[in-house]
Write a protein that holds these residues in place. Structure first.
Motif, short mmCIF file in Angstrom:
data_model
loop_
_atom_site.label_atom_id
_atom_site.label_comp_id
_atom_site.label_asym_id
_atom_site.label_seq_id
_atom_site.Cartn_x
_atom_site.Cartn_y
_atom_site.Cartn_z
N LEU A 241 -108.71 -32.04 38.68
CA LEU A 241 -108.50 -32.06 37.23
C LEU A 241 -108.31 -30.62 36.77
O LEU A 241 -109.25 -29.81 36.80
CB LEU A 241 -109.71 -32.70 36.55
CG LEU A 241 -109.66 -32.81 35.03
CD1 LEU A 241 -108.55 -33.76 34.58
CD2 LEU A 241 -111.00 -33.32 34.47
N CYS A 242 -107.07 -30.29 36.38
CA CYS A 242 -106.75 -28.89 36.02
C CYS A 242 -106.94 -28.70 34.52
O CYS A 242 -106.23 -29.34 33.72
CB CYS A 242 -105.31 -28.56 36.40
SG CYS A 242 -105.01 -28.82 38.15
N VAL A 243 -107.88 -27.87 34.15
CA VAL A 243 -108.22 -27.72 32.72
C VAL A 243 -108.01 -26.30 32.24
O VAL A 243 -108.17 -25.34 32.99
CB VAL A 243 -109.69 -28.14 32.44
CG1 VAL A 243 -109.97 -29.54 32.92
CG2 VAL A 243 -110.68 -27.17 33.06
N CYS B 285 -103.40 -35.16 41.20
CA CYS B 285 -103.68 -33.97 40.38
C CYS B 285 -103.46 -34.37 38.92
O CYS B 285 -102.39 -34.87 38.57
CB CYS B 285 -102.73 -32.85 40.77
SG CYS B 285 -102.92 -31.41 39.72
N ILE B 286 -104.48 -34.18 38.08
CA ILE B 286 -104.33 -34.48 36.65
C ILE B 286 -104.28 -33.15 35.92
O ILE B 286 -105.17 -32.32 36.06
CB ILE B 286 -105.51 -35.34 36.14
CG1 ILE B 286 -105.51 -36.69 36.87
CG2 ILE B 286 -105.40 -35.56 34.63
CD1 ILE B 286 -106.67 -37.60 36.51
N ARG B 287 -103.21 -32.96 35.14
CA ARG B 287 -103.06 -31.70 34.40
C ARG B 287 -103.50 -31.96 32.96
O ARG B 287 -102.82 -32.70 32.23
CB ARG B 287 -101.60 -31.23 34.44
CG ARG B 287 -100.99 -31.21 35.85
CD ARG B 287 -101.30 -29.92 36.58
NE ARG B 287 -100.74 -28.77 35.95
CZ ARG B 287 -99.61 -28.17 36.33
NH1 ARG B 287 -98.93 -28.64 37.36
NH2 ARG B 287 -99.18 -27.08 35.71
N GLY B 288 -104.62 -31.37 32.55
CA GLY B 288 -105.11 -31.55 31.18
C GLY B 288 -106.42 -32.31 31.16
O GLY B 288 -106.46 -33.47 31.57
N ALA C 259 -106.65 -24.29 35.04
CA ALA C 259 -105.20 -24.55 34.95
C ALA C 259 -104.40 -23.30 35.31
O ALA C 259 -103.22 -23.39 35.65
CB ALA C 259 -104.85 -25.03 33.55
N SER C 260 -105.05 -22.13 35.22
CA SER C 260 -104.32 -20.89 35.53
C SER C 260 -104.05 -20.77 37.04
O SER C 260 -103.15 -20.02 37.44
CB SER C 260 -105.12 -19.69 35.03
OG SER C 260 -106.45 -19.80 35.47
#
Ligand SMILES: Cc1cc2nc3c(=O)[nH]c(=O)nc-3n(C[C@H](O)[C@H](O)[C@H](O)COP(=O)(O)OP(=O)(O)OC[C@H]3O[C@@H](n4cnc5c(N)ncnc54)[C@H](O)[C@@H]3O)c2cc1C
Length: 391
Positions: A35-37, A11-14, A141-142
């Protein structure tokens, strides 16, 4: 081996440039990436609809990484578009007492010293590459992030997730802000970047749009109060200030994209990794942009982390702390060297003591005379594997 029910490996945050590039690199290894954006920022577009006015100086190592994920913005460009990538053929550095230092791509045997890359064009290219990569899924990302063996935090300097994980981030705020804008020169820039260290301020005019282009990206490091003042000026007032600093005629400069500003800092997380967690890009470190190295460092992080994960022993899980420490060791050392160099230069050129002024200008001209030292510095700036320093 991931369990059958687990949907993602990492999991990549950003979803900035570092997070997106890392997602593409890991997907090439057949890893499934979430990919959490965050929702796109409100636009800061100028009159021509352009967003971020900055152009990044990217080195040969960054170019290799971006090309490997098909995100180098030059490739496959429609012929009617102005080039988003400009090779820098020469760089002139001017001190405040007549000291000068010139780096030339031709003299050092490189095709270019580095490349000026339009930020919105690079972001668009990464988004496009992502659309063709089915192993990367972009999530808001929310939403609650998926549980994965490895989480990589690429949320930039003010990362909330880094804080949630209790990873300290030491910040040394500079008294300067960077003001960036785009200008048009009356004559072609010929691929020459120019930088002035004058009375404690640092200004760069960086070439954009091909050798015969006339556009330049301005980056100007000034005391925070002055940055605020510059942003209140109308176009002629702003140009007058710029012209004064770089000793050009105001009539040879035109403002094409309104100025924007950024606070500046030297910062670093004390630990870059925990079991199952790693930091990359500005979430791990940030520095003064006077050497144009922040994103180059971040892309170096992405490449190194991808390499370490790829080369892991078959029995080691992705979040194994010993594995992640290999990444941390390699990248921390690189950052320390570059962070100290930029910090040292910033402080050296802020001092108004006459002796220090003379010495630093003598130093600039001195380095200019020592060919092996210059070519070593040029090679280091490419970001490619280091040769030994000259003896
Ligand atoms: C004026 C200036 C000029 C510069 N010039 C250069 C240059 O010439 N060359 C160079 O190499 N570097 C340069 N830099 C440095 C460069 O801008 C940064 O190093 C680079 O942008 C860092 O990228 P990043 O992806 O790590 O972080 P960011 O660009 O900050 O991206 C972080 C992303 O994470 C998102 N995010 C934040 N919080 C969350 C959350 N909780 N959940 C999900 N997403 C989140 C943000 O929305 C953003 O999209 C410059 C910097 C400045 C200020």
């Amino acid at each position: 081996m991931p369990s059958m029910t687990q949907r993602f490996d990492v999991c990549i945050r950003g979803g900035g440039i570092v997070g997106s590039t890392l997602a593409l690199l890991l997907a090439q290894q057949r890893l499934r990436v979430a990919l959490c954006v965050q929702a796109a920022r409100p636009s800061v577009a100028g009159p021509d609809g352009h967003g971020d006015v900055r152009a990044y100086a990217l080195n040969a190592a960054s170019r290799q990484v971006l090309e490997s994920v098909r995100a180098w913005p030059e490739a496959g460009l429609p012929p009617d578009m102005s080039p988003p990538v400009t090779p820098v053929q020469r760089m002139d550095v001017m001190g405040d007492q007549g000291g000068t230092l010139t780096f030339s791509a031709l003299a050092s045997g490189h095709p270019a010293l580095n490349w000026m890359v339009d930020v919105p064009a690079l972001e668009a290219r990464l988004a496009e590459a992502m659309r063709f990569q089915s192993l990367v899924q972009v999530l808001p990302a929310s939403d609650t992030p998926p549980a994965t063996p490895l989480t990589v935090i690429c949320e930039g300097k003010r990362s909330a997730t880094r804080t949630e994980w209790g990873m300290d981030y030491e910040v040394k705020a500079y008294p300067h802000h960077a003001v960036a804008a785009r200008l048009l020169l009356s004559a072609p820039h010929q691929g020459v970047a120019r930088q002035w260290f004058q009375q404690g301020e640092i200004m760069a005019l960086l070439p954009l749009g091909g050798e015969n282009g006339r556009s330049v990206a301005l980056v100007w490091s000034v005391p925070a109060d002055k940055a605020r003042h510059l942003l209140t000026l109308d176009a002629p007032g702003f140009i007058t200030e710029v012209a004064q600093r770089c000793q050009l005629e105001s009539s040879t400069l035109e403002l094409t994209h309104a100025p924007q500003s950024w606070p500046l800092e030297l910062s670093q997380a004390s630990r870059w990794v925990l079991p199952g967690v790693a930091l990359a890009g500005d979430a791990a470190h940030a520095m003064h942009p006077l050497a144009g190295q922040g994103l180059n460092m971040g892309l170096g992080d992405a490449a190194e982390l991808a390499r370490v994960l790829h080369d892991r022993e078959y029995w080691r899980p992705l979040g194994d702390i010993k594995l992640l420490r290999r990444y941390e060791r390699a990248r921390k050392a690189d950052f320390m060297a570059m962070g100290q160099l930029t910090d040292g230069l910033f402080n050296l050129f802020r001092q108004d003591n006459k002796l220090v002024q003379n010495l630093r200008n003598w130093g600039l001209s001195g380095v200019d005379q020592i060919a092996p030292l210059k070519s070593w510095l040029t090679r280091r700036a490419t970001g490619l594997r280091d040769p030994e320093p000259p003896h």
